[in-house]
Design a protein around this motif. Structure first.
Motif, PDB file in Angstrom:
ATOM      1  N   GLU A  68      45.226  49.911  26.075  1.00  0.00           N
ATOM      2  CA  GLU A  68      44.009  49.121  25.919  1.00  0.00           C
ATOM      3  C   GLU A  68      43.177  49.669  24.740  1.00  0.00           C
ATOM      4  OE1 GLU A  68      43.943  52.424  28.682  1.00  0.00           O
ATOM      5  OE2 GLU A  68      44.977  50.510  28.888  1.00  0.00           O
ATOM      6  N   PRO A  69      42.515  48.837  23.960  1.00  0.00           N
ATOM      7  CA  PRO A  69      42.356  47.381  24.078  1.00  0.00           C
ATOM      8  C   PRO A  69      43.420  46.568  23.343  1.00  0.00           C
ATOM      9  CG  PRO A  69      40.942  48.166  22.327  1.00  0.00           C
ATOM     10  CD  PRO A  69      41.669  49.393  22.855  1.00  0.00           C
ATOM     11  N   ARG A  70      44.527  47.190  22.955  1.00  0.00           N
ATOM     12  CA  ARG A  70      45.559  46.472  22.184  1.00  0.00           C
ATOM     13  C   ARG A  70      46.467  45.637  23.078  1.00  0.00           C
ATOM     14  NH1 ARG A  70      48.831  50.463  18.932  1.00  0.00           N
ATOM     15  NH2 ARG A  70      49.230  48.721  17.496  1.00  0.00           N
ATOM     16  N   MET A  71      46.373  45.833  24.386  1.00  0.00           N
ATOM     17  CA  MET A  71      47.012  44.960  25.360  1.00  0.00           C
ATOM     18  C   MET A  71      45.904  44.328  26.190  1.00  0.00           C
ATOM     19  SD  MET A  71      50.349  47.211  26.572  1.00  0.00           S
ATOM     20  CE  MET A  71      50.952  45.934  27.702  1.00  0.00           C
ATOM     21  N   TYR A  72      45.976  43.012  26.411  1.00  0.00           N
ATOM     22  CA  TYR A  72      44.856  42.340  27.058  1.00  0.00           C
ATOM     23  C   TYR A  72      45.255  40.939  27.490  1.00  0.00           C
ATOM     24  CZ  TYR A  72      44.624  40.553  22.247  1.00  0.00           C
ATOM     25  OH  TYR A  72      44.935  40.010  21.024  1.00  0.00           O
ATOM     26  N   ASP A  73      44.394  40.332  28.317  1.00  0.00           N
ATOM     27  CA  ASP A  73      44.578  38.942  28.721  1.00  0.00           C
ATOM     28  C   ASP A  73      43.964  38.009  27.680  1.00  0.00           C
ATOM     29  OD1 ASP A  73      45.809  39.762  31.021  1.00  0.00           O
ATOM     30  OD2 ASP A  73      44.208  39.131  32.387  1.00  0.00           O
ATOM     31  N   TYR A  74      44.585  36.865  27.522  1.00  0.00           N
ATOM     32  CA  TYR A  74      44.073  35.824  26.636  1.00  0.00           C
ATOM     33  C   TYR A  74      42.702  35.354  27.129  1.00  0.00           C
ATOM     34  CZ  TYR A  74      44.049  31.339  24.095  1.00  0.00           C
ATOM     35  OH  TYR A  74      43.738  30.285  23.279  1.00  0.00           O
ATOM     36  N   LEU A  75      41.764  35.228  26.208  1.00  0.00           N
ATOM     37  CA  LEU A  75      40.422  34.740  26.543  1.00  0.00           C
ATOM     38  C   LEU A  75      40.383  33.229  26.330  1.00  0.00           C
ATOM     39  CD1 LEU A  75      37.444  35.139  27.282  1.00  0.00           C
ATOM     40  CD2 LEU A  75      36.993  35.646  24.869  1.00  0.00           C
ATOM     41  N   ASP A  76      40.309  32.500  27.439  1.00  0.00           N
ATOM     42  CA  ASP A  76      40.251  31.050  27.384  1.00  0.00           C
ATOM     43  C   ASP A  76      38.795  30.619  27.512  1.00  0.00           C
ATOM     44  OD1 ASP A  76      40.502  28.351  27.569  1.00  0.00           O
ATOM     45  OD2 ASP A  76      41.922  28.344  29.244  1.00  0.00           O
ATOM     46  N   ARG A  77      38.164  30.293  26.406  1.00  0.00           N
ATOM     47  CA  ARG A  77      36.753  29.912  26.398  1.00  0.00           C
ATOM     48  C   ARG A  77      36.502  28.612  27.162  1.00  0.00           C
ATOM     49  NH1 ARG A  77      33.222  33.959  25.065  1.00  0.00           N
ATOM     50  NH2 ARG A  77      33.899  35.084  23.187  1.00  0.00           N
ATOM     51  N   GLU A  78      37.563  27.826  27.355  1.00  0.00           N
ATOM     52  CA  GLU A  78      37.397  26.549  28.040  1.00  0.00           C
ATOM     53  C   GLU A  78      37.521  26.681  29.552  1.00  0.00           C
ATOM     54  OE1 GLU A  78      40.294  24.030  26.237  1.00  0.00           O
ATOM     55  OE2 GLU A  78      39.572  24.434  24.208  1.00  0.00           O
ATOM     56  N   MET A  79      37.891  27.864  30.033  1.00  0.00           N
ATOM     57  CA  MET A  79      38.028  28.080  31.468  1.00  0.00           C
ATOM     58  C   MET A  79      36.695  28.541  32.056  1.00  0.00           C
ATOM     59  SD  MET A  79      40.791  30.472  33.486  1.00  0.00           S
ATOM     60  CE  MET A  79      40.032  32.045  33.016  1.00  0.00           C
ATOM     61  N   TYR A  80      36.275  27.928  33.132  1.00  0.00           N
ATOM     62  CA  TYR A  80      34.991  28.253  33.754  1.00  0.00           C
ATOM     63  C   TYR A  80      34.956  29.727  34.175  1.00  0.00           C
ATOM     64  CZ  TYR A  80      31.123  28.331  37.072  1.00  0.00           C
ATOM     65  OH  TYR A  80      29.966  28.650  37.735  1.00  0.00           O
TER      66      TYR A  80
ATOM     67  N   PHE B 295      39.457  43.814  30.373  1.00  0.00           N
ATOM     68  CA  PHE B 295      40.873  43.458  30.239  1.00  0.00           C
ATOM     69  C   PHE B 295      41.099  42.131  29.526  1.00  0.00           C
ATOM     70  CE2 PHE B 295      39.429  41.886  34.369  1.00  0.00           C
ATOM     71  CZ  PHE B 295      39.825  40.557  34.337  1.00  0.00           C
ATOM     72  N   ARG B 296      40.030  41.475  29.079  1.00  0.00           N
ATOM     73  CA  ARG B 296      40.168  40.167  28.436  1.00  0.00           C
ATOM     74  C   ARG B 296      39.223  40.084  27.246  1.00  0.00           C
ATOM     75  NH1 ARG B 296      39.474  36.518  32.800  1.00  0.00           N
ATOM     76  NH2 ARG B 296      37.231  36.840  32.601  1.00  0.00           N
ATOM     77  N   HIS B 297      39.769  39.683  26.093  1.00  0.00           N
ATOM     78  CA  HIS B 297      38.922  39.530  24.913  1.00  0.00           C
ATOM     79  C   HIS B 297      39.614  38.635  23.889  1.00  0.00           C
ATOM     80  CE1 HIS B 297      41.446  42.476  22.780  1.00  0.00           C
ATOM     81  NE2 HIS B 297      41.312  43.298  23.808  1.00  0.00           N
ATOM     82  N   GLU B 298      38.934  38.407  22.779  1.00  0.00           N
ATOM     83  CA  GLU B 298      39.482  37.564  21.716  1.00  0.00           C
ATOM     84  C   GLU B 298      40.744  38.203  21.131  1.00  0.00           C
ATOM     85  OE1 GLU B 298      38.354  34.683  20.941  1.00  0.00           O
ATOM     86  OE2 GLU B 298      36.213  34.604  21.437  1.00  0.00           O
TER      87      GLU B 298
ATOM     88  N   THR C 165      46.938  43.841  17.798  1.00  0.00           N
ATOM     89  CA  THR C 165      47.474  43.594  19.147  1.00  0.00           C
ATOM     90  C   THR C 165      48.871  44.179  19.334  1.00  0.00           C
ATOM     91  OG1 THR C 165      46.178  41.584  19.479  1.00  0.00           O
ATOM     92  CG2 THR C 165      48.258  41.746  20.689  1.00  0.00           C
ATOM     93  N   VAL C 166      49.105  44.718  20.537  1.00  0.00           N
ATOM     94  CA  VAL C 166      50.454  45.048  20.984  1.00  0.00           C
ATOM     95  C   VAL C 166      50.985  43.934  21.884  1.00  0.00           C
ATOM     96  CG1 VAL C 166      51.834  46.616  22.414  1.00  0.00           C
ATOM     97  CG2 VAL C 166      50.232  47.542  20.740  1.00  0.00           C
ATOM     98  N   ALA C 167      50.154  43.453  22.831  1.00  0.00           N
ATOM     99  CA  ALA C 167      50.611  42.391  23.731  1.00  0.00           C
ATOM    100  C   ALA C 167      49.438  41.552  24.218  1.00  0.00           C
ATOM    101  CB  ALA C 167      51.357  42.983  24.916  1.00  0.00           C
ATOM    102  N   VAL C 168      49.677  40.246  24.352  1.00  0.00           N
ATOM    103  CA  VAL C 168      48.715  39.301  24.913  1.00  0.00           C
ATOM    104  C   VAL C 168      49.328  38.699  26.173  1.00  0.00           C
ATOM    105  CG1 VAL C 168      47.234  37.300  24.499  1.00  0.00           C
ATOM    106  CG2 VAL C 168      48.023  38.682  22.565  1.00  0.00           C
ATOM    107  N   HIS C 169      48.526  38.656  27.241  1.00  0.00           N
ATOM    108  CA  HIS C 169      48.989  38.177  28.543  1.00  0.00           C
ATOM    109  C   HIS C 169      48.243  36.905  28.937  1.00  0.00           C
ATOM    110  CE1 HIS C 169      49.098  38.902  33.145  1.00  0.00           C
ATOM    111  NE2 HIS C 169      50.262  38.399  32.791  1.00  0.00           N
ATOM    112  N   LYS C 170      48.735  36.260  29.966  1.00  0.00           N
ATOM    113  CA  LYS C 170      48.152  35.045  30.552  1.00  0.00           C
ATOM    114  C   LYS C 170      48.287  33.839  29.619  1.00  0.00           C
ATOM    115  CE  LYS C 170      46.709  36.601  34.585  1.00  0.00           C
ATOM    116  NZ  LYS C 170      45.314  36.700  34.970  1.00  0.00           N
ATOM    117  N   LEU C 171      49.417  33.757  28.945  1.00  0.00           N
ATOM    118  CA  LEU C 171      49.705  32.577  28.123  1.00  0.00           C
ATOM    119  C   LEU C 171      50.417  31.570  29.024  1.00  0.00           C
ATOM    120  CD1 LEU C 171      50.880  34.386  24.861  1.00  0.00           C
ATOM    121  CD2 LEU C 171      48.587  33.581  25.470  1.00  0.00           C
ATOM    122  N   LYS C 172      49.613  30.840  29.778  1.00  0.00           N
ATOM    123  CA  LYS C 172      50.131  30.015  30.872  1.00  0.00           C
ATOM    124  C   LYS C 172      50.520  28.595  30.452  1.00  0.00           C
ATOM    125  CE  LYS C 172      49.537  33.056  34.231  1.00  0.00           C
ATOM    126  NZ  LYS C 172      50.691  33.635  34.963  1.00  0.00           N
TER     127      LYS C 172
END
Length: 313
Positions: free
Chosen positions: A247-259, A266-269, A274-281
Motif C-alpha cells: 500500500e498505497p500501490r495496491m488498492y481498490d478502484y475508486l468508483d465516483r458513481e457508486m453511492y 484501501f481505495r483511491h484514484e 500502481t502495482v495492482a488495482v482491485h474491484k474491476l467488476k
C-alpha cells in the motif's frame, strides 16, 4: 515454441530429398523451404537463453471460474499488451476447479489448446471453501524441487484485479526468496499483528507453498474468507515472517458513481506508480483502468476504423 521446432524436424529429411530432386542445382529453394524451421530453432535457443537471464520466476495464478470466458479473454489481452517485465519470468495462468458442465469441458478444452495457460484443479468450484488450499498445495506436486521450470514465488490473484507486471517484478526482485508474504495488508486500520494480505492478490515464496502442500491438516481447519484464513495459517505456524505490504500501490478502484464511495486507506484514484488495482467488476472499470495505463497506445491510424478513445465522463 519447442513444439513448432520438433514438428519441423520430423519431415526435414523428406523435404530435403524432395527439393534436391526437383531443384538439384538451386539450393536456395531448399534454404527457403527450411527457413521457418531455422527461425523456430533460433527462437527456442533465444527463449532458453532468456530464461537463464532472469532474477526470478513466478507462477501467477489467477483464480477464476470455468464459465468466465469473457474475463479471461480480457485479461489475456491486458497482460499481452504490457511491456515484458525486466529480468523476470511471470507465468500468467488461469486456475479453476473441475469442468463439471458439458459446455465448459468443450470450450475450456479449446482454450487450453489455443493458449495453454489453464490449470484445472480436482475440486468443486468455490471461493471460500478450500480452493485456495487446493491451488497452493497442487503447485509443488506439479513443479517439484529439481524439475523445470523452477519457481521462486507463487501468486494467488483475483480475476477482478489488474497487476502491472513490470512494477510487480521491480518490487519482488529485492524480496527474500524464503518465508516471504507480499500483498496489501488488510484491514488497514487494525493492529498489524492481526493483518493479512487482501485476497485481491498475494504472493508467497515457493517454500511457503511447499509447506502448505505438506500440511493437509490446514484444509478445513479454519472457516471464513479465504484471505483471512490464509493469513491465520501463516500466523499460527509462524510462517510468512517476511511480510511486505504494497500500500498505497495496491488498492481498490475508486468508483465516483457508486453511492458512498470515497477515498480511504484501501481505495483511491488511479496512480502512475500502481502495482495492482482491485474491484474491476465491469467492463467500464476495466476500460478506464486500461486506458489510464496506456493499454491502447499501440493503436495505429487506419482507414479500416475510427476509434474515439476520449473519456466520456
Amino acid at each position: 515454441m519447442a513444439a513448432n521446432f520438433s514438428a519441423c524436424l520430423v519431415p526435414v529429411a523428406v523435404l530435403a530429398l524432395f527439393y534436391l530432386v526437383i531443384f538439384p542445382n538451386d539450393l536456395s529453394q531448399l534454404k527457403s523451404a527450411l527457413a521457418p524451421c531455422d527461425a523456430a530453432s533460433k527462437s527456442v535457443a533465444a527463449a532458453a537463453a532468456a530464461d537463464d537471464d532472469v532474477d526470478f520466476r513466478m507462477f501467477f495464478g489467477i483464480l477464476t471460474r470455468p464459465d468466465f470466458y469473457e474475463r479471461r479473454a480480457l485479461l489475456r489481452m491486458a497482460y499481452a499488451l504490457q511491456p515484458p517485465p525486466r529480468r523476470a519470468a511471470i507465468d500468467v495462468r488461469f486456475v479453476m476447479c473441475s469442468l463439471d458442465k458439458e459446455e465448459d469441458a468443450v470450450l475450456v478444452a479449446m482454450e487450453i489448446i489455443t493458449h495453454g495457460d489453464i490449470l484445472v484443479l480436482n475440486c468443486t468450484e468455490n471461493m471460500n471453501d478450500g480452493k485456495t488450499y487446493d491451488y497452493f498445495s497442487a503447485l509443488p506436486r506439479l513443479f517439484p524441487a529439481g524439475a523445470e521450470p523452477r519457481y521462486d514465488f507463487a501468486g494467488k490473484i483475483d480475476d477482478d484485479t489488474y497487476y502491472r507486471l513490470g512494477a510487480l517484478a521491480d518490487t519482488l526482485r529485492r524480496k527474500p526468496r524464503r518465508d516471504m508474504y507480499h500483498g496489501f495488508l488488510n484491514p488497514c486500520h487494525i493492529d498489524p499483528a492481526w493483518q493479512y494480505m487482501s485476497g485481491m492478490g498475494y504472493i508467497v515464496s515457493w517454500d511457503v507453498a511447499e509447506w502448505i502442500a505438506a500440511s493437509p491438516e490446514l484444509r478445513g481447519r479454519e472457516i471464513g474468507y479465504e484471505d483471512d484464513v490464509f493469513g491465520r495459517w501463516l500466523r499460527g505456524a509462524g510462517k510468512g515472517k517476511n511480510r511486505f505490504g504494497e500500500e498505497p500501490r495496491m488498492y481498490d478502484y475508486l468508483d465516483r458513481e457508486m453511492y458512498g464511495a470515497d477515498v480511504n486507506c484501501f481505495r483511491h484514484e488511479l496512480i502512475a506508480d500502481t502495482v495492482a488495482v482491485h474491484k474491476l467488476k465491469d467492463r467500464l472499470k476495466w476500460a478506464r483502468t486500461l486506458r489510464f495505463f496506456n493499454a491502447t497506445d499501440g493503436l495505429k491510424p487506419s482507414k479500416m476504423y475510427h476509434v474515439d478513445l476520449t473519456p466520456r465522463i
